[in-house]
Write a protein that holds these residues in place. Structure first.
Motif, short mmCIF file in Angstrom:
data_model
loop_
_atom_site.label_atom_id
_atom_site.label_comp_id
_atom_site.label_asym_id
_atom_site.label_seq_id
_atom_site.Cartn_x
_atom_site.Cartn_y
_atom_site.Cartn_z
N GLN A 40 0.84 -1.21 0.00
CA GLN A 40 0.00 0.00 0.00
C GLN A 40 0.87 1.26 0.00
O GLN A 40 0.56 2.24 -0.68
N TYR A 41 1.96 1.22 0.76
CA TYR A 41 2.86 2.37 0.78
C TYR A 41 3.58 2.51 -0.57
O TYR A 41 3.85 3.63 -1.01
N LEU A 42 3.90 1.40 -1.19
CA LEU A 42 4.53 1.48 -2.51
C LEU A 42 3.58 2.13 -3.51
O LEU A 42 3.99 2.96 -4.32
N ASP A 43 2.29 1.77 -3.45
CA ASP A 43 1.30 2.39 -4.33
C ASP A 43 1.18 3.89 -4.04
O ASP A 43 1.00 4.70 -4.96
N LEU A 44 1.26 4.25 -2.76
CA LEU A 44 1.21 5.66 -2.39
C LEU A 44 2.34 6.44 -3.05
O LEU A 44 2.16 7.56 -3.54
N LEU A 45 3.53 5.84 -3.09
CA LEU A 45 4.71 6.53 -3.59
C LEU A 45 4.79 6.59 -5.12
O LEU A 45 5.43 7.50 -5.66
N ALA A 46 4.15 5.66 -5.81
CA ALA A 46 4.35 5.53 -7.26
C ALA A 46 4.12 6.82 -8.04
O ALA A 46 5.00 7.27 -8.79
N PRO A 47 2.94 7.49 -7.92
CA PRO A 47 2.74 8.72 -8.68
C PRO A 47 3.70 9.84 -8.26
O PRO A 47 4.12 10.65 -9.09
N VAL A 48 4.06 9.87 -6.98
CA VAL A 48 4.99 10.89 -6.49
C VAL A 48 6.36 10.69 -7.12
O VAL A 48 7.04 11.65 -7.51
N LEU A 49 6.78 9.44 -7.23
CA LEU A 49 8.06 9.15 -7.88
C LEU A 49 8.03 9.56 -9.35
O LEU A 49 9.02 10.09 -9.88
N ALA A 50 6.91 9.32 -10.01
CA ALA A 50 6.78 9.71 -11.43
C ALA A 50 6.89 11.22 -11.57
O ALA A 50 7.57 11.73 -12.48
N LEU A 51 6.23 11.96 -10.68
CA LEU A 51 6.32 13.42 -10.73
C LEU A 51 7.74 13.89 -10.42
O LEU A 51 8.27 14.77 -11.11
N GLY A 52 8.36 13.30 -9.41
CA GLY A 52 9.72 13.68 -9.06
C GLY A 52 10.69 13.44 -10.19
O GLY A 52 11.58 14.26 -10.46
N TYR A 53 10.53 12.30 -10.89
CA TYR A 53 11.41 12.01 -12.03
C TYR A 53 11.18 13.01 -13.16
O TYR A 53 12.13 13.46 -13.80
N THR A 54 9.92 13.37 -13.40
CA THR A 54 9.60 14.34 -14.44
C THR A 54 10.29 15.67 -14.17
O THR A 54 10.94 16.25 -15.05
N LEU A 55 10.17 16.16 -12.95
CA LEU A 55 10.78 17.43 -12.60
C LEU A 55 12.30 17.32 -12.58
O LEU A 55 13.01 18.27 -12.94
N GLY A 56 12.81 16.17 -12.17
CA GLY A 56 14.25 15.96 -12.16
C GLY A 56 14.86 16.01 -13.55
O GLY A 56 15.93 16.60 -13.76
N GLU A 83 7.25 10.38 -18.90
CA GLU A 83 6.90 10.18 -17.49
C GLU A 83 5.64 10.95 -17.10
O GLU A 83 4.91 10.52 -16.20
N LEU A 84 5.37 12.06 -17.76
CA LEU A 84 4.10 12.75 -17.53
C LEU A 84 2.93 11.85 -17.94
O LEU A 84 1.90 11.80 -17.26
N GLY A 85 3.11 11.16 -19.07
CA GLY A 85 2.09 10.19 -19.49
C GLY A 85 1.94 9.07 -18.49
O GLY A 85 0.81 8.64 -18.17
N HIS A 124 8.02 2.95 -16.42
CA HIS A 124 9.22 3.76 -16.30
C HIS A 124 10.39 3.10 -17.02
O HIS A 124 11.17 3.77 -17.71
N GLY A 125 10.52 1.79 -16.84
CA GLY A 125 11.61 1.08 -17.50
C GLY A 125 11.54 1.19 -19.01
O GLY A 125 12.56 1.38 -19.68
N ILE A 126 10.34 1.09 -19.57
CA ILE A 126 10.17 1.22 -21.02
C ILE A 126 10.58 2.62 -21.47
O ILE A 126 11.31 2.78 -22.46
N GLY A 127 10.13 3.64 -20.74
CA GLY A 127 10.49 5.01 -21.10
C GLY A 127 11.98 5.24 -21.01
O GLY A 127 12.56 5.96 -21.84
N ARG A 128 12.61 4.64 -20.02
CA ARG A 128 14.06 4.81 -19.88
C ARG A 128 14.81 4.15 -21.02
O ARG A 128 15.84 4.65 -21.48
N LEU A 129 14.31 3.03 -21.51
CA LEU A 129 14.94 2.38 -22.67
C LEU A 129 14.92 3.31 -23.88
O LEU A 129 15.89 3.40 -24.64
N VAL A 130 13.79 4.00 -24.06
CA VAL A 130 13.69 4.95 -25.18
C VAL A 130 14.70 6.07 -25.02
O VAL A 130 15.41 6.43 -25.96
N MET A 131 14.78 6.63 -23.83
CA MET A 131 15.72 7.70 -23.57
C MET A 131 17.16 7.24 -23.81
O MET A 131 17.96 7.94 -24.44
N GLU A 132 17.49 6.07 -23.30
CA GLU A 132 18.86 5.56 -23.44
C GLU A 132 19.24 5.34 -24.89
O GLU A 132 20.41 5.47 -25.26
#
Length: 248
Positions: free
Chosen positions: A115-131, A166-168, A200-208
């Motif tokens: 449940q905590y992992l689910d809580l963090l998932a969208p926040v991590l996506a936003l953090g990565y986007t801004l990063g 990552e916004l998507g 996220h992994g798929i998107g990172r493959l595209v970036m790489e």
């Protein structure tokens, strides 16, 4: 690129660290709000956030030092502490932070780990986007040369590719979260987070595939590409680990 904000001739603010600082503030505010919405303890949520910040910083720095530029730091190990000069690896920080958080949850809130992992998932996506926005402004993580209409400085804007993807992903995660009551598959705790791992992994493959900056020795593929494949496969295993008829 806009790496420096000049306040005066003597005061200059690195854009990267300004954006990262704002990202931390925004994500902390959101994660606290989400803890209330999902009826999870704020104390554990803040503890997890602190672990992500501390171990993400340490892991990102150490991965850069010992994998990407060890010869440079070996000449003077005190340079390791000159973090303001740059040098962080996202996956290094993500892996160490994940280990710290999962260890904490296992002993502190084992029954609510997913449940905590689910809580963090969208926040991590936003953090990565801004990063990655910070990376774009700083000019790091740049792509190969190209002559496409959207090229920036004659290069693929790989940072913006990552931001767009990552916004998507963020929108998809929030959509899944809102509709999980209607979709039996995503009702099981953890599947939102595991879906983030895969996407996220798929998107990172595209970036790489389009990056051109130095990231240490290569083994035909960059280390981040290898890790991305691992994240995708592990995410698929986790998201499919229980039969649908157990999602109650």
């Amino acid at each position: 690129m806009f790496p420096i904000i000049k306040i005066s001739s003597e005061i200059q603010i690195p854009t990267y660290y300004l954006v990262i600082s704002l990202t931390v503030i925004i994500c902390l505010l959101w994660v606290v709000r989400r803890s209330h919405q999902l009826h999870l303890r704020q104390q554990e949520t803040l503890d997890l956030s602190l672990l992500i910040m501390v171990f993400g910083f340490i892991g990102g720095r150490l991965f850069h030092v010992f994998y990407e530029s060890f010869d440079y730091y070996r000449e003077n190990f005190s340079r390791i502490f000159f973090f303001w000069d740059g040098g962080f690896v996202f996956y290094g920080g993500a892996l160490l932070a994940a280990f710290a958080d999962i260890t904490y949850l296992y002993f502190k809130a084992h029954d609510y780990l997913e449940q905590y992992l689910d809580l963090l998932a969208p926040v991590l996506a936003l953090g990565y986007t801004l990063g990655r926005t910070a990376c774009f402004l700083a000019g790091c993580c740049y792509g190969r040369t190209c002559d496409l209409p959207w090229a920036i400085a004659n290069r693929h804007p790989t940072q913006l590719y990552a931001v767009t993807w990552e916004l998507g992903v963020l929108c998809i995660l929030l959509g899944l979260e809102k509709s999980r009551a209607l979709h039996k598959f995503f009702r099981l705790p953890g599947r939102i987070f595991y879906s983030w791992m895969i996407l996220h992994g798929i998107g990172r493959l595209v970036m790489e595939a389009f990056r051109d900056d130095f990231r240490g020795p290569t083994l035909e593929m960059s280390i981040s590409t290898w890790i991305s494949w691992g994240v995708i496969v592990f995410g698929l295993i986790l998201v499919l680990k229980k039969p649908l008829d157990s999602d109650l």
